[in-house]
Design an enzyme around this catalytic site. Structure first.
Site, PDB file in Angstrom:
ATOM      1  CB  SER A  95      11.646  36.824 -25.960  1.00 37.10           C
ATOM      2  OG  SER A  95      10.502  35.997 -26.033  1.00 37.10           O
ATOM      3  CE1 TYR A  98      10.988  36.837 -20.437  1.00 31.46           C
ATOM      4  CE2 TYR A  98       9.664  36.804 -22.434  1.00 31.46           C
ATOM      5  CZ  TYR A  98      10.786  36.402 -21.733  1.00 31.46           C
ATOM      6  OH  TYR A  98      11.701  35.563 -22.329  1.00 31.46           O
TER       7      TYR A  98
HETATM    8  P1  NAD Z   1      17.341  30.441 -17.105  1.00 31.23           P
HETATM    9  O1  NAD Z   1      16.456  30.667 -15.930  1.00 31.23           O
HETATM   10  O2  NAD Z   1      17.781  29.065 -17.456  1.00 31.23           O
HETATM   11  O3  NAD Z   1      18.641  31.340 -17.018  1.00 31.23           O
HETATM   12  C1  NAD Z   1      18.599  32.656 -16.583  1.00 31.23           C
HETATM   13  C2  NAD Z   1      19.981  33.072 -16.200  1.00 31.23           C
HETATM   14  O4  NAD Z   1      19.922  34.420 -15.705  1.00 31.23           O
HETATM   15  C3  NAD Z   1      20.581  32.240 -15.065  1.00 31.23           C
HETATM   16  O5  NAD Z   1      21.964  32.108 -15.247  1.00 31.23           O
HETATM   17  C4  NAD Z   1      20.284  33.092 -13.829  1.00 31.23           C
HETATM   18  O6  NAD Z   1      21.160  32.833 -12.749  1.00 31.23           O
HETATM   19  C5  NAD Z   1      20.494  34.460 -14.422  1.00 31.23           C
HETATM   20  N1  NAD Z   1      19.861  35.521 -13.655  1.00 31.23           N
HETATM   21  C6  NAD Z   1      18.584  35.626 -13.226  1.00 31.23           C
HETATM   22  N2  NAD Z   1      18.411  36.752 -12.530  1.00 31.23           N
HETATM   23  C7  NAD Z   1      19.606  37.383 -12.518  1.00 31.23           C
HETATM   24  C8  NAD Z   1      20.081  38.594 -11.950  1.00 31.23           C
HETATM   25  N3  NAD Z   1      19.287  39.387 -11.235  1.00 31.23           N
HETATM   26  N4  NAD Z   1      21.381  38.910 -12.133  1.00 31.23           N
HETATM   27  C9  NAD Z   1      22.214  38.111 -12.819  1.00 31.23           C
HETATM   28  N5  NAD Z   1      21.819  36.951 -13.388  1.00 31.23           N
HETATM   29  C10 NAD Z   1      20.532  36.598 -13.227  1.00 31.23           C
HETATM   30  O7  NAD Z   1      16.536  31.104 -18.316  1.00 31.23           O
HETATM   31  P2  NAD Z   1      16.721  31.029 -19.903  1.00 31.23           P
HETATM   32  O8  NAD Z   1      15.474  30.455 -20.440  1.00 31.23           O
HETATM   33  O9  NAD Z   1      18.031  30.476 -20.289  1.00 31.23           O
HETATM   34  O10 NAD Z   1      16.662  32.581 -20.230  1.00 31.23           O
HETATM   35  C11 NAD Z   1      17.758  33.320 -20.707  1.00 31.23           C
HETATM   36  C12 NAD Z   1      17.243  34.475 -21.527  1.00 31.23           C
HETATM   37  O11 NAD Z   1      16.550  33.981 -22.662  1.00 31.23           O
HETATM   38  C13 NAD Z   1      16.267  35.372 -20.773  1.00 31.23           C
HETATM   39  O12 NAD Z   1      16.519  36.715 -21.088  1.00 31.23           O
HETATM   40  C14 NAD Z   1      14.925  34.937 -21.331  1.00 31.23           C
HETATM   41  O13 NAD Z   1      13.975  35.952 -21.270  1.00 31.23           O
HETATM   42  C15 NAD Z   1      15.299  34.615 -22.761  1.00 31.23           C
HETATM   43  N6  NAD Z   1      14.350  33.744 -23.450  1.00 31.23           N
HETATM   44  C16 NAD Z   1      14.082  32.502 -22.974  1.00 31.23           C
HETATM   45  C17 NAD Z   1      13.176  31.705 -23.665  1.00 31.23           C
HETATM   46  C18 NAD Z   1      12.840  30.324 -23.225  1.00 31.23           C
HETATM   47  O14 NAD Z   1      11.918  29.736 -23.794  1.00 31.23           O
HETATM   48  N7  NAD Z   1      13.528  29.742 -22.274  1.00 31.23           N
HETATM   49  C19 NAD Z   1      12.559  32.196 -24.816  1.00 31.23           C
HETATM   50  C20 NAD Z   1      12.868  33.471 -25.249  1.00 31.23           C
HETATM   51  C21 NAD Z   1      13.775  34.237 -24.565  1.00 31.23           C
END
Ligand code: NAD
Length: 256
Positions: A138, A151
């Site tokens: 991130s 985080y």
């Molecule tokens: P999201 O909530 O849409 O997806 C998260 C995914 O992880 C889902 O498929 C969920 O089922 C799965 N998950 C959660 N806990 C779990 C567990 N214990 N075991 C297995 N799977 C699990 O979130 P997202 O925004 O797509 O995030 C995905 C990644 O991107 C994360 O690592 C997040 O930190 C990172 N990220 C997101 C953003 C943002 O703005 N959305 C920005 C930077 C980084």
């Protein structure tokens, strides 16, 4: 480009992980999905792209389940060629109020799971002399925001793990890199938009605008599709000497 390869994408039932899975499948890679919630929808969507779609429901906070998932992927596809460590959760609170169970869960899911999947995937990648590990960190792997101690700590840790893995594979056909998105409008961020709208008594649209204006100079969300294309680039031959980078796609957030 990736025909015959297998990609395991953790947390790929939603958001960024699903975007990555789609982009890699479009290049011909078979996909092992993982995550909670609706599985049939994403699985059918990936299969419709003409590749094999598998699924394992391992909880990324549980090392034994991660081991089982890696074994299942090897049994179904022979080997994991591309590992995308994407599963992640968020919790927002000041350090002194941060629930200790949320701290432990964030470190386990956002950081430690990538250590386990990587250590289990590396031997067969090294043997094949080809592999790609992509850690979804991130912009919070590069800079901090208040109220996100666990985080930010996990994501900085993930960037560190990326660099070490890249060094340890530097003379091989295996690369390891991190992707550092800014705001992406997924369920994870929608929760933060909802909280802001409720706290300030403003609309969903206004809350999104405020969120972007605070941190992201482009005033635009990055999309899972754009991040998927960056993952495809990391898998390409042209990226074979891109090693240990933390590549932000953040609308200028970290440039400030
Ligand atoms: P999201 O909530 O849409 O997806 C998260 C995914 O992880 C889902 O498929 C969920 O089922 C799965 N998950 C959660 N806990 C779990 C567990 N214990 N075991 C297995 N799977 C699990 O979130 P997202 O925004 O797509 O995030 C995905 C990644 O991107 C994360 O690592 C997040 O930190 C990172 N990220 C997101 C953003 C943002 O703005 N959305 C920005 C930077 C980084």
């Amino acid at each position: 480009m990736l025909k015959g390869k297998t990609a395991l994408v953790t947390g790929s039932t939603s958001g960024i992980g699903l975007g990555m899975a789609r982009a890699l499948a479009r290049q011909g890679a078979n996909i092992m999905l993982n995550g909670f919630g609706d599985v049939d929808g994403p699985k059918a969507e990936i299969a419709a792209l003409g590749v094999q779609a598998g699924y394992h429901g391992a909880d990324m906070s549980k090392p034994a389940e991660i081991e089982d998932m890696m074994k299942a992927a090897a049994a179904q596809f022979g080997r994991v060629d591309i590992l995308v460590n994407n599963a992640g959760i968020q919790h927002v609170a000041p350090v002194e109020d941060f629930p200790t169970d949320r701290w432990d869960a964030i470190i386990a899911i956002n950081l430690t799971s990538a250590f386990h999947t990587s250590r289990l995937a590396l031997p067969s990648m090294k043997k094949a002399n080809w592999g790609r590990i992509i850690n979804v960190a991130s912009v919070h792997g590069l800079v901090a925001s208040a109220q996100k101690s666990a985080y930010v700590a996990a994501k900085h840790g993930l960037v560190g793990l990326t660099k070490v893995t890249a060094l340890e594979t530097a003379t091989t056909g295996v690369t390891c890199n991190a992707i550092c998105p800014g705001w992406v409008l997924t369920p994870l961020v929608q929760k933060q938009v909802d909280a802001r709208a409720a706290a300030n008594g403003i609309s969903n649209e206004e809350a999104k605008k405020q969120l972007l204006a605070e941190k992201e100079p482009s005033l635009q969300f990055t999309t899972p599709e754009e991040l998927g294309e960056l993952a495809v680039f990391f898998c390409s031959d042209a990226a074979k000497n891109v090693r240990g980078v933390a590549w932000n796609m953040d609308g200028g957030w970290a440039a400030q």
